[in-house]
Design an enzyme around this catalytic site. Structure first.
Site, PDB file in Angstrom:
ATOM      1  N   CYS A  65       0.830  -1.217   0.000  1.00 51.81           N
ATOM      2  CA  CYS A  65       0.000   0.000   0.000  1.00 51.81           C
ATOM      3  C   CYS A  65       0.857   1.256   0.000  1.00 51.81           C
ATOM      4  O   CYS A  65       0.354   2.347  -0.238  1.00 51.81           O
ATOM      5  CB  CYS A  65      -0.951   0.017   1.201  1.00 51.81           C
ATOM      6  SG  CYS A  65      -0.103   0.117   2.784  1.00 51.81           S
ATOM      7  N   CYS A 119      -2.874  -3.120   8.578  1.00 52.20           N
ATOM      8  CA  CYS A 119      -2.431  -1.794   9.042  1.00 52.20           C
ATOM      9  C   CYS A 119      -1.954  -1.889  10.497  1.00 52.20           C
ATOM     10  O   CYS A 119      -0.993  -1.216  10.888  1.00 52.20           O
ATOM     11  CB  CYS A 119      -3.563  -0.785   8.932  1.00 52.20           C
ATOM     12  SG  CYS A 119      -4.473  -0.894   7.366  1.00 52.20           S
TER      13      CYS A 119
HETATM   14 FE1  FES Z   1      -1.550   0.638   4.192  1.00 49.79          FE
HETATM   15 FE2  FES Z   1      -3.472   0.698   5.969  1.00 49.79          FE
HETATM   16  S1  FES Z   1      -3.701   0.588   3.827  1.00 49.79           S
HETATM   17  S2  FES Z   1      -1.365   0.529   6.319  1.00 49.79           S
END
Ligand code: FES
Length: 142
Positions: A35, A104
């Site tokens: 991400c 996360c």
């Molecule tokens: Fe990357 Fe939450 S989407 S840490």
């Protein structure tokens, strides 16, 4: 039921301990390659106790909320106790996270561990390297 608990929303909108400690005893920086989010954790340690803790997170709301809660959970604790902080404990303290956001919270756990490792390295404190291996998170492939 709302996707995010009141606690998650509170820690996202009013994150605790945001910032940087200039003379930190340990700094941990971790990122999630998928991400692109990055979390940096600073700890101040006196007599083996984490007396202060701050974070900077460039990431999603759940990453901010989990890093905020992680700082609250380790402040005042021994470094050994901070090492025991699991992402599940952070999630529970936030009254849960959606399954696709669990990764996360893994970032928050890893940031704390990286900061403790840095503290150990800087102070020549011996440790078991295996304890610091990044574990695989089943949710991170999502
Ligand atoms: Fe990357 Fe939450 S989407 S840490």
């Amino acid at each position: 039921m709302a996707l995010y608990s009141d606690k998650v929303m509170d820690h996202f909108q009013n994150p605790r301990n945001v910032g940087k400690i200039d003379d930190a005893d340990g700094i941990g920086e971790v990122g999630n390659a998928k991400c692109g989010d990055i979390m940096r954790m600073y700890i101040k340690v006196k007599d083996g106790i984490i007396t202060d803790c701050k974070f900077n997170t460039f990431g999603c709301g759940s990453a901010i909320a989990t890093s905020s809660m992680a700082t609250e959970l380790i402040k005042g604790k021994s470094v050994e106790d901070a090492l025991k902080l699991s992402n599940q404990a952070v999630v529970e303290a936030l009254d849960g996270l959606p399954a696709h956001k669990i990764h996360c919270s893994v970032l928050a756990e890893e940031a704390v561990r990286a900061a403790v490792k840095d503290y150990y390295d800087k102070n020549g404190i011996a440790y078991n390297a295996e304890e610091f291996q990044i574990h695989d998170c089943e949710h991170c492939s999502e």
